[in-house]
Write an enzyme that holds these catalytic residues in place. Structure first.
Site, short mmCIF file in Angstrom:
data_model
loop_
_atom_site.label_atom_id
_atom_site.label_comp_id
_atom_site.label_asym_id
_atom_site.label_seq_id
_atom_site.Cartn_x
_atom_site.Cartn_y
_atom_site.Cartn_z
N HIS A 117 3.05 3.76 -18.00
CA HIS A 117 1.98 4.56 -17.39
C HIS A 117 0.63 3.88 -17.55
O HIS A 117 -0.27 4.08 -16.71
CB HIS A 117 1.96 5.94 -18.05
CG HIS A 117 1.11 6.94 -17.35
ND1 HIS A 117 1.47 7.55 -16.17
CD2 HIS A 117 -0.12 7.43 -17.67
CE1 HIS A 117 0.52 8.39 -15.79
NE2 HIS A 117 -0.45 8.35 -16.68
N HIS A 170 0.31 1.71 -9.29
CA HIS A 170 1.12 1.66 -8.07
C HIS A 170 0.30 1.12 -6.91
O HIS A 170 -0.93 1.13 -6.94
CB HIS A 170 1.65 3.06 -7.71
CG HIS A 170 0.58 4.01 -7.28
ND1 HIS A 170 -0.29 4.63 -8.15
CD2 HIS A 170 0.23 4.46 -6.04
CE1 HIS A 170 -1.12 5.42 -7.48
NE2 HIS A 170 -0.83 5.33 -6.20
N CYS A 203 -8.86 -21.24 9.17
CA CYS A 203 -8.74 -22.57 8.56
C CYS A 203 -10.08 -23.28 8.54
O CYS A 203 -10.44 -23.93 7.54
CB CYS A 203 -7.71 -23.41 9.31
SG CYS A 203 -6.00 -22.86 9.12
#
Length: 336
Positions: A117, A170, A203
């Site tokens: 947790h 999460h 790029c």
């Protein structure tokens, strides 16, 4: 003096307000003190031993009989799909002759990053972060096989102000039947740039950032992390693969391990420098159906939640950033 800057990959303008420039400690008033959660919570559906509170997993990594991370359907999903996936295209209908409507078709899943947790991606082992990234890839490719899915969104909300409703570590994956307008606009913008200049604008951007160096945070074998020239908010970070790739789902094992180290490092730097702020990150990629095109370059965007958009930003979509990205990059680069 303040400065307008344009984002080369989508044409949006921002204002870098140097006159109101802020340092990390100046945002402390907007950061709430985070409590120290326990390792296990009996009321948390994501904790080990509470699996009965959730639907059966769609993906899982186990160590012996124990799970290390798992992906489950979101019980409170905004979209859903039937058990039998339709093989024909879903229709869109007119409402009152003008409005367009479609069935709320899609999939929503939760990536439970750890059975603990109180775990945190910034503090977890590199191998554990790798398993999270691998789950992103596996579920991205699996959900993309559905012909009625237009895009698969991978994202993480950390903290209440970032949209997280549960404390347990999460992230989420939501696959939708429609393509968001701002994403299709960004794809179109990149395609036009390619048709004009004959090169991938991402790029080109990455090369210029590496040459300049003042907004670079770190570079690994496969990735570069930097604060964008036209950052919309303070301490924004982008993580780009060094080698051109438009499709996140093509990432290989070596790249995933490298990305795990990069993501963990950047989140740790943000945590240490900014006193563990709430944040969002998301993966921007072309849809799987588009393939590995030449005009786009997938990446991860990380946004600490240090400010809130107000009327000017909402009305104009011109964001005001009170920490220049060059300053942010220097501070993040120097943070252990």
């Amino acid at each position: 003096m303040s400065e307008y800057r344009q984002n080369v990959i989508n044409g949006e303008w921002v204002i870098i307000s140097s006159e109101r420039a802020k340092r990390p400690e100046d945002y402390n008033a907007t950061i709430k003190t985070r409590s120290s959660p326990p390792e296990h919570s009996s009321n948390c559906p994501f904790c080990k031993g509470n699996e009965h509170m959730c639907d059966p997993n769609t993906y899982e990594i186990k160590e012996g009989s124990d799970w290390k991370m798992r992906v489950i359907p979101n019980k409170f999903a905004a979209v859903s799909r039937p058990a039998v996936i339709p093989c024909t295209s879903l229709p869109r209908t007119r409402v009152a002759g003008i409005h367009l409507s479609a069935q709320g078709y899609g999939a929503a899943e939760v990536v439970i990053e750890s059975p603990k947790h109180n775990a945190n991606l910034a503090l977890m082992e590199k191998s554990e972060v790798y398993e999270v990234i691998k789950s992103y890839k596996e579920r991205f490719n699996s959900l993309s096989e559905d012909p009625n899915i237009a895009m698969v969104n991978i994202f993480k909300n950390y903290g209440v102000s970032a949209g997280a409703s549960l404390e347990h570590p999460h992230s989420q994956i939501i696959a939708t039947h429609v393509l968001a307008t701002h994403i299709s606009d960004e794809l179109s913008y990149a395609r036009r740039a390619f048709n004009t200049f004959g090169t991938c604008i991402f790029c080109d951007l990455l090369k210029k950032e590496r040459d300049a160096g003042d907004r670079i945070i770190t570079i690994t074998e496969h990735f570069a992390a930097f604060c964008p020239f036209a950052s919309r908010s303070p301490y924004e970070v982008r993580i780009f693969p060094l080698k051109h790739s438009a499709l996140f789902g093509t990432i290989n094992e070596e790249q995933m391990m490298d990305l795990a180290g990069m993501l963990k490092m950047i989140l740790a730097k943000i945590r240490n420098l900014l006193n563990d702020p709430d944040y969002n990150y998301y993966v921007r990629t072309v849809p799987n159906s588009d393939g590995d095109v030449r005009f786009f370059h997938w990446h991860i965007a990380i946004t600490p939640r240090l400010t809130r958009p107000a009327g000017f930003e909402l009305g104009t979509r011109i964001y005001i950033n009170t920490t220049p990205p060059e300053q942010a990059a220097t501070e993040l680069r120097n943070e252990p």
